[in-house]
Design an enzyme around this catalytic site. Structure first.
Site, PDB file in Angstrom:
ATOM      1  CB  CYS A 263      16.795  48.827  10.710  1.00  0.00           C
ATOM      2  SG  CYS A 263      17.369  49.130   9.138  1.00  0.00           S
TER       3      CYS A 263
ATOM      4  CB  CYS B 148      27.801  47.672  24.289  1.00  0.00           C
ATOM      5  SG  CYS B 148      27.203  46.479  24.553  1.00  0.00           S
TER       6      CYS B 148
ATOM      7  CB  CYS C 183      18.422  46.031   8.708  1.00  0.00           C
ATOM      8  SG  CYS C 183      19.155  45.394   9.226  1.00  0.00           S
TER       9      CYS C 183
ATOM     10  CB  CYS D 297      24.283  50.644  25.147  1.00  0.00           C
ATOM     11  SG  CYS D 297      22.830  50.370  24.438  1.00  0.00           S
TER      12      CYS D 297
ATOM     13  CB  CYS E 229      20.971  44.959  27.090  1.00  0.00           C
ATOM     14  SG  CYS E 229      22.477  44.137  25.764  1.00  0.00           S
TER      15      CYS E 229
ATOM     16  CB  CYS F  14      23.365  45.573   8.082  1.00  0.00           C
ATOM     17  SG  CYS F  14      23.891  48.132   9.016  1.00  0.00           S
TER      18      CYS F  14
ATOM     19  NE  ARG G 173      22.304  52.503   7.349  1.00  0.00           N
ATOM     20  CZ  ARG G 173      22.061  51.347   7.382  1.00  0.00           C
ATOM     21  NH1 ARG G 173      21.481  51.363   8.708  1.00  0.00           N
ATOM     22  NH2 ARG G 173      20.992  50.985   6.244  1.00  0.00           N
TER      23      ARG G 173
HETATM   24  S1  SF4 Z   1      24.918  47.734  22.146  1.00  0.00           S
HETATM   25 FE1  SF4 Z   1      23.100  47.956  23.411  1.00  0.00          FE
HETATM   26  S2  SF4 Z   1      20.982  47.286  23.210  1.00  0.00           S
HETATM   27 FE2  SF4 Z   1      23.232  46.051  21.994  1.00  0.00          FE
HETATM   28  S3  SF4 Z   1      24.062  44.752  22.366  1.00  0.00           S
HETATM   29 FE3  SF4 Z   1      25.160  46.245  23.822  1.00  0.00          FE
HETATM   30  S4  SF4 Z   1      24.188  46.866  25.234  1.00  0.00           S
HETATM   31 FE4  SF4 Z   1      23.026  45.503  24.534  1.00  0.00          FE
END
Ligand code: SF4
Length: 354
Positions: A101, A61, A132, A64, A57, A192, A264
């Site tokens: 989901c 984040c 979802c 993540c 990705c 959500c 949740r």
């Molecule tokens: S949470 Fe993970 S998968 Fe979602 S946008 Fe951020 S880096 Fe990408």
């Protein structure tokens, strides 16, 4: 505020902080009263989550493992074939899930991928499951396409408070997130949205996150409250643990502020004791993810969840609205068929000269 008061969107930080500061028993009592006024207190909505496109990705984040910015040894996977997704959805339904989901590690979906994604929605929905998706940011046209395909819910978390947000994500802004949520709502889908606790934020950030969620009008139908899962290789792998009691308080406050939403108990459940989970249900959590994997981090085995439900006297929530709609549709179809049979019988009777 009475247990059945109308949902509010104007909570001040002082009011929210005061809820957090209540004696624990008082907070849980208040949350439980509100919970019982709006829900079957022993029913828990059960969703299953499948990663339909994993890793690489472009977003950063910090929690993540799927971010391409960090080396987490995660096995990347392209967008799954529709048949594989449907197979997993069928298994989820057989295991008791009412919602399926699907999550893809994208900044936002490409229009060409959306064709495949729309078909997944149609086929999963045809199994009788709610659907979802979480696909990153979507624009109005994409949201309309997903809604037209029958997507029930779109997940897009706010993650944390506006003030702390920049410590966690730099590749998109808080207002980008709010805009996606507004776009999803405009397209007619249910929302959500929740956050992650234990990322190094302070108590004020937790209050501000809940304030932002409660400002959404209507409130998100589903509010996932996640506990950070510390994945090696991510910048938050050594984040300080959040006291489970603080986590339970956040669930209780979310229940009071968003009385009609499903709250949740989401990521991080695998690391929680049964007692902490039981307290979370007492504080008003009434939805969980069920199954082996939560996107790419672990989730307690479905069998363990079933055993916990039995121990606590909980049961999976039925899809009442959808089922009554479905049975109404079945009844109407049966009536139409009966009418056609009657008409045909009348025609035959005329032909036979009766
Ligand atoms: S949470 Fe993970 S998968 Fe979602 S946008 Fe951020 S880096 Fe990408």
């Amino acid at each position: 505020m009475t247990a059945t008061a109308a949902p509010r969107h104007d909570w001040t930080l002082d009011e929210i902080n005061a809820l957090f500061a209540l004696p624990f028993n008082d907070l849980l009592f208040k949350a439980q009263q509100i919970h019982r006024a709006h829900f079957d207190a022993n029913a828990v909505q059960v969703s299953t989550l499948l990663s339909i496109k994993t890793g690489a990705c472009p977003e950063d984040c910090k929690y993540c493992p799927q971010s391409g910015h960090y080396n987490t040894q995660l096995e990347k996977e392209k967008l799954l074939e529709i048949e594989k997704v449907v197979e997993q959805a069928r298994a989820a339904k057989a295991a008791g899930a009412s919602r399926f989901c699907m999550g893809a590690a994208w900044r936002s979906p490409r229009d060409k991928d959306l064709v495949q994604v729309e078909e997944m929605v149609r086929q999963v929905k045809a199994l009788g499951l709610e659907t979802c998706m979480t696909l990153g940011m979507v624009d109005g046209a994409q949201a309309s396409r997903l809604a037209s395909a029958g997507l029930d819910y779109y997940n897009h978390n706010l993650d944390t408070s506006p003030d702390y947000y920049g410590e966690i994500i730099t590749t998109r802004t808080y207002s980008d997130r709010l805009e996606t949520l507004a776009t999803v709502r405009e397209a007619g889908m249910k929302v959500c949205s929740g956050g992650i606790l234990g990322m190094g934020e302070d108590a004020q950030d937790r209050s501000a996150l809940l304030q932002q969620l409660a400002r959404l009008s209507p409130h998100p139908e589903s509010v996932p409250i996640n506990m950070l899962v510390k994945v090696p290789g991510t910048p938050l792998e050594n984040a300080e643990d959040l006291d489970p009691i603080e986590f339970i308080r956040a669930i209780g406050v979310a229940r009071i502020m968003m009385p009609q939403s499903h709250v949740r108990l989401s990521a991080g459940r695998e690391q929680m004791s049964e007692s902490t989970q039981a307290l979370a249900f007492l504080a008003g959590a009434n939805s969980i993810f069920y199954g082996d994997k939560l996107l790419t981090t672990g989730n307690p085995q479905a069998d363990r969840d079933r055993a916990l439900f039995t121990k606590l006297g909980l049961h999976p929530e039925q899809r009442e609205t959808c089922e009554s709609t479905d049975s109404q549709a079945t009844r109407l179809a049966q009536q139409a068929q009966q009418q056609r049979l009657n008409e045909r019988a009348a025609e035959l009777a005329v032909d036979a000269g009766v």
